[in-house]
Design a protein around this motif. Sequence first.
Motif, PDB file in Angstrom:
ATOM      1  N   UNK A   1      -8.124  -7.723  -4.766  1.00 14.85           N
ATOM      2  CA  UNK A   1      -8.818  -7.151  -3.617  1.00 14.85           C
ATOM      3  C   UNK A   1      -7.992  -7.528  -2.394  1.00 14.85           C
ATOM      4  N   UNK A   2      -7.514  -6.532  -1.676  1.00 20.68           N
ATOM      5  CA  UNK A   2      -6.600  -6.732  -0.556  1.00 20.68           C
ATOM      6  C   UNK A   2      -7.334  -6.518   0.756  1.00 20.68           C
ATOM      7  N   UNK A   3      -7.195  -7.488   1.664  1.00 25.35           N
ATOM      8  CA  UNK A   3      -7.654  -7.272   3.040  1.00 25.35           C
ATOM      9  C   UNK A   3      -6.429  -7.183   3.932  1.00 25.35           C
ATOM     10  N   UNK A   4      -5.989  -5.944   4.238  1.00 29.09           N
ATOM     11  CA  UNK A   4      -4.878  -5.813   5.180  1.00 29.09           C
ATOM     12  C   UNK A   4      -5.359  -6.047   6.597  1.00 29.09           C
ATOM     13  N   UNK A   5      -4.436  -6.314   7.491  1.00 33.08           N
ATOM     14  CA  UNK A   5      -4.799  -6.432   8.906  1.00 33.08           C
ATOM     15  C   UNK A   5      -5.303  -5.088   9.407  1.00 33.08           C
ATOM     16  N   UNK A   6      -6.327  -5.136  10.238  1.00 33.26           N
ATOM     17  CA  UNK A   6      -6.878  -3.890  10.770  1.00 33.26           C
ATOM     18  C   UNK A   6      -5.873  -3.149  11.641  1.00 33.26           C
ATOM     19  N   UNK A   7      -4.854  -3.869  12.170  1.00 37.74           N
ATOM     20  CA  UNK A   7      -3.821  -3.208  12.980  1.00 37.74           C
ATOM     21  C   UNK A   7      -2.895  -2.338  12.139  1.00 37.74           C
ATOM     22  N   UNK A   8      -2.798  -2.634  10.831  1.00 40.23           N
ATOM     23  CA  UNK A   8      -1.860  -1.887   9.982  1.00 40.23           C
ATOM     24  C   UNK A   8      -2.527  -1.475   8.670  1.00 40.23           C
ATOM     25  N   UNK A   9      -3.495  -0.546   8.729  1.00 37.09           N
ATOM     26  CA  UNK A   9      -4.210  -0.152   7.507  1.00 37.09           C
ATOM     27  C   UNK A   9      -3.589   1.033   6.774  1.00 37.09           C
ATOM     28  N   UNK A  10      -2.729   1.798   7.449  1.00 39.72           N
ATOM     29  CA  UNK A  10      -2.269   3.070   6.884  1.00 39.72           C
ATOM     30  C   UNK A  10      -1.335   2.865   5.690  1.00 39.72           C
TER      31      UNK A  10
END
Length: 485
Positions: A177-186
């Motif tokens: 389960x990955x939580x990427x930074x909200x600044x770089x979700x694409x």
Amino acid sequence: MTFDRSVPAVSLLIGERELNAGSGGVFAHINPATGEHQADIPLAGPAEVNQAVACASEAFEVWRRMPGAQRSLLLNRFADLIQANTQEFIRLAAIEGGTPITVGAGGPRLGEEWTRYYAGWADKIDGQVVSMPPAEELIYTRPEPYGVIGIIITWNGPLISLGMKVAPALAAGNTVVIKPAEQTPFVAQLFARLALEAGIPPGVINVLPGSTEAAQALIAHPEVQKVTFTGGPVTARKILHQCADLLKPAVLELGGKSANIVFEDADISAVAQMAAFWSVGLLSGQGCELPTRLLVQDSIYEQMVQAVAAVAGHLPLGDPFNANTIIGPVINQDACTRILGMVERAKSSGAGRVVLGGERVGGEFANGYYLRPTVLADVDPRSEIAQQEVFGPVLVIQRFKEEAEAIALANSTGYGLGGYIQTNDLGRANRLAAALKTGYVHINGTRNIPACAPFGGIGLSGYGKEGGRPGLDEFIRLKTVSMPA
């Protein structure tokens, strides 16, 4: 090549489901090159974390039992798709983080390399017979995956971080389960969709842009067996507090203040090119292992200062989609304020002499988060700017006379991620490699983070390894079995 600048919609990806809203609210995504709002990013909360972990737990029972050769095949297909979508990854990196298209190919290249490297390990994981005859017992080890791995990554180079963490975890039989930074979700969203396209079962990879509360829920979830994090020491301490309460293992890839040590026998022109690009050029200095301290031997000091400043001052700065741009914006307004504050404090305290830059870019780029490449010379090794990671286009230069002084300066910070040595004396290079308190040492321009080599730091730079067999072992736990011989 002309790139489409349209912004994709972002969803929370749980198995095959795409959720257009989450209980964590919405993040207003700002284009760092223009300062303009360009998307609303749905954020996961604890509810979606619970759903994603449940999905990953169910998928784990399928994925762990899949023959290693089949996992290898699927990971190689995944690597093929990462390579085939290079241009789209470059485009998305420019949109979300302001990474210039001229350097953006590094993300998909490394993402593919790491995925393909660990695809090669998936069918080669074996245990050992550890007893010796004529022992009364036969004792052997079984390598087993942990289960669900919680992956938390920061915003710089997201595809590189995903390759470094997801590929070995999956090769070992885990789900994530990955939580990427909200600044770089694409980029993270495309990554997960390509995994499904490659035939990796739904639920093996789940992606949840989320709030701090979501990260805390992910770490605390009882079915998340291990956490791997890329980011800074401040956040790492918070993660470790949670992990300590739960006795949960973690891998931490944190920041750096890597020294680039230049001796008088080095090629000044070549080193100046490397030192400038790898400190203030690449990713606008927003990289954990970049050589942001330049230590120069006294006899060539002034010559090197001028050479580095000349190169840095001519690195093209501008629109990330311009084919000539090398330096793009930093990630946001907070980063601008923090970086300029560190430079100003260095100036006002006499901790360093500004040779180049030290200011925000105006004119047509005034609304974006652009900083001029900055070079400070004669920097006090005890000062804030010499001791703390700047994470921006700032290079500090210090002088040394003898080898022992260079070693002392290089080891004078709390970080220990990378070190760089420039000399034609290989005996000296090997002495320094042994003396530097870092996890990685580069001699005469060797490249960063190849998949085959263990990567990781000490001290404030974290612990654990990514890369090579040690990076695979982070996602395996050994069970010992004994029976009568």
